[in-house]
Design a protein around this motif. Structure first.
Motif, PDB file in Angstrom:
ATOM      1  N   ILE A 102       0.836  -1.232   0.013  1.00  0.00           N
ATOM      2  CA  ILE A 102       0.034   0.028  -0.085  1.00  0.00           C
ATOM      3  C   ILE A 102       0.856   1.030  -0.086  1.00  0.00           C
ATOM      4  O   ILE A 102       1.881   1.374   0.748  1.00  0.00           O
ATOM      5  CB  ILE A 102      -0.880  -0.133   1.195  1.00  0.00           C
ATOM      6  CG1 ILE A 102      -1.709  -1.227   1.326  1.00  0.00           C
ATOM      7  CG2 ILE A 102      -1.981   1.092   1.267  1.00  0.00           C
ATOM      8  CD1 ILE A 102      -2.316  -1.476   2.688  1.00  0.00           C
ATOM      9  N   SER A 113      -9.826  -2.373   5.975  1.00  0.00           N
ATOM     10  CA  SER A 113      -9.822  -1.907   4.428  1.00  0.00           C
ATOM     11  C   SER A 113      -8.290  -2.400   4.179  1.00  0.00           C
ATOM     12  O   SER A 113      -8.086  -3.080   3.209  1.00  0.00           O
ATOM     13  CB  SER A 113     -10.140  -0.744   4.125  1.00  0.00           C
ATOM     14  OG  SER A 113      -9.874  -0.226   2.995  1.00  0.00           O
ATOM     15  N   TYR A 166      -6.068  -4.376   5.714  1.00  0.00           N
ATOM     16  CA  TYR A 166      -5.859  -5.736   5.809  1.00  0.00           C
ATOM     17  C   TYR A 166      -6.662  -6.731   4.854  1.00  0.00           C
ATOM     18  O   TYR A 166      -6.410  -8.064   4.599  1.00  0.00           O
ATOM     19  CB  TYR A 166      -6.221  -6.468   7.222  1.00  0.00           C
ATOM     20  CG  TYR A 166      -5.325  -5.711   8.233  1.00  0.00           C
ATOM     21  CD1 TYR A 166      -3.846  -5.377   8.090  1.00  0.00           C
ATOM     22  CD2 TYR A 166      -5.754  -5.302   9.448  1.00  0.00           C
ATOM     23  CE1 TYR A 166      -3.043  -4.837   9.135  1.00  0.00           C
ATOM     24  CE2 TYR A 166      -5.099  -4.662  10.449  1.00  0.00           C
ATOM     25  CZ  TYR A 166      -3.834  -4.539  10.106  1.00  0.00           C
ATOM     26  OH  TYR A 166      -3.063  -3.965  11.111  1.00  0.00           O
ATOM     27  N   ASP A 167      -7.668  -6.194   4.101  1.00  0.00           N
ATOM     28  CA  ASP A 167      -8.733  -6.992   3.339  1.00  0.00           C
ATOM     29  C   ASP A 167      -9.318  -7.802   3.873  1.00  0.00           C
ATOM     30  O   ASP A 167      -9.313  -8.992   3.351  1.00  0.00           O
ATOM     31  CB  ASP A 167      -7.614  -7.348   1.912  1.00  0.00           C
ATOM     32  CG  ASP A 167      -8.536  -7.736   0.874  1.00  0.00           C
ATOM     33  OD1 ASP A 167      -9.696  -6.880   0.685  1.00  0.00           O
ATOM     34  OD2 ASP A 167      -8.095  -8.620   0.063  1.00  0.00           O
ATOM     35  N   VAL A 168     -10.134  -7.354   5.102  1.00  0.00           N
ATOM     36  CA  VAL A 168     -10.897  -8.171   5.744  1.00  0.00           C
ATOM     37  C   VAL A 168     -12.032  -7.439   6.263  1.00  0.00           C
ATOM     38  O   VAL A 168     -12.071  -6.215   6.030  1.00  0.00           O
ATOM     39  CB  VAL A 168     -10.370  -8.758   7.050  1.00  0.00           C
ATOM     40  CG1 VAL A 168      -9.323  -9.718   6.772  1.00  0.00           C
ATOM     41  CG2 VAL A 168     -10.007  -7.626   8.209  1.00  0.00           C
ATOM     42  N   GLU A 169     -13.338  -7.946   6.463  1.00  0.00           N
ATOM     43  CA  GLU A 169     -14.576  -7.114   6.750  1.00  0.00           C
ATOM     44  C   GLU A 169     -14.288  -6.569   8.157  1.00  0.00           C
ATOM     45  O   GLU A 169     -13.667  -6.963   9.060  1.00  0.00           O
ATOM     46  CB  GLU A 169     -15.601  -7.928   6.715  1.00  0.00           C
ATOM     47  CG  GLU A 169     -16.072  -8.446   5.450  1.00  0.00           C
ATOM     48  CD  GLU A 169     -17.326  -9.193   5.300  1.00  0.00           C
ATOM     49  OE1 GLU A 169     -17.938  -9.401   6.432  1.00  0.00           O
ATOM     50  OE2 GLU A 169     -17.775  -9.748   4.497  1.00  0.00           O
ATOM     51  N   SER A 228      -3.566 -13.776   8.666  1.00  0.00           N
ATOM     52  CA  SER A 228      -3.340 -13.587   7.036  1.00  0.00           C
ATOM     53  C   SER A 228      -1.844 -13.072   6.837  1.00  0.00           C
ATOM     54  O   SER A 228      -1.387 -12.156   7.560  1.00  0.00           O
ATOM     55  CB  SER A 228      -4.472 -12.922   6.291  1.00  0.00           C
ATOM     56  OG  SER A 228      -4.168 -11.639   6.301  1.00  0.00           O
ATOM     57  N   ARG A 244      -1.224 -10.976   4.466  1.00  0.00           N
ATOM     58  CA  ARG A 244      -1.222  -9.721   4.076  1.00  0.00           C
ATOM     59  C   ARG A 244      -1.495  -9.013   5.229  1.00  0.00           C
ATOM     60  O   ARG A 244      -0.746  -7.837   5.298  1.00  0.00           O
ATOM     61  CB  ARG A 244      -2.898  -9.474   3.454  1.00  0.00           C
ATOM     62  CG  ARG A 244      -3.032  -8.221   2.785  1.00  0.00           C
ATOM     63  CD  ARG A 244      -4.085  -7.909   2.058  1.00  0.00           C
ATOM     64  NE  ARG A 244      -4.525  -6.362   1.662  1.00  0.00           N
ATOM     65  CZ  ARG A 244      -3.934  -5.598   0.835  1.00  0.00           C
ATOM     66  NH1 ARG A 244      -3.106  -6.089   0.039  1.00  0.00           N
ATOM     67  NH2 ARG A 244      -4.356  -4.390   0.910  1.00  0.00           N
TER      68      ARG A 244
END
Length: 176
Positions: free
Chosen positions: A6, A31, A33-36, A101, A103
């Protein structure tokens, strides 16, 4: 530096100053971490012992509305079931232990490096301010000393300009 997931500017723009601390909001972190957001909150609540008050706290309704009006970051019109969680630098570091994860780990490392860089910039800035203050004080003292010197010079000049009549002494020929 190594390849970044990022851009730094994005992360830096998501660091806020709340309650006297640099923090990041839960939905921004989710956002990144690309998780909800609800998944991030669920993991934090399951591991709440890892997040004392100086690592993570929830915004009050006043802070929430103030942040939304000041920063425009909190999404207006969306209703949150729970107040947003905010994480200090230590809280962000702790998130890597509850989000497993790859990420999340890589993004965490990047965020911690940015927090460290911000802290270093603030330290450098403070040291620079202290040095400037020292120089100002020295200049102020020199100004005062120069005023004293000029005052004494003025007094000496005034004394020289007022010639006093002196009684003549010495040999007087023919009674003069």
């Amino acid at each position: 530096m190594e390849n970044q997931l990022i851009p730094e500017e994005i992360i830096m723009n998501q660091i806020y100053y709340i309650r006297g601390q640099k923090v990041m909001l839960d939905f921004d972190l989710a956002s990144l971490y690309d998780v909800e957001t609800k998944q991030l909150k669920r993991q934090v609540r399951r591991n709440i012992d890892r997040f004392p008050e100086d690592f993570m706290f929830e915004l009050t309704s006043e802070e929430y509305s103030f942040s939304r009006s000041q920063n425009g970051t909190l999404k207006q019109g969306e209703n949150f079931k729970y107040s947003p969680m905010v994480f200090t630098e230590q809280g962000v570091a702790m998130l890597s232990s509850v989000l497993n994860s790859d990420r999340a780990i890589k993004v965490n490392i990047q965020i911690i490096r940015i927090f460290t860089r911000i802290r270093q910039m603030l330290t450098d800035n403070t040291e620079l301010r202290l040095e400037i203050e020292k120089i100002k004080n020295k200049l102020d003292n020199q100004d005062k000393n120069m005023e004293i010197v000029f005052k004494y010079l003025d007094e000496l000049i005034e004394k020289k300009q007022e010639p006093q009549e002196r009684k003549r002494i010495g040999f007087k020929p023919n009674g003069f």
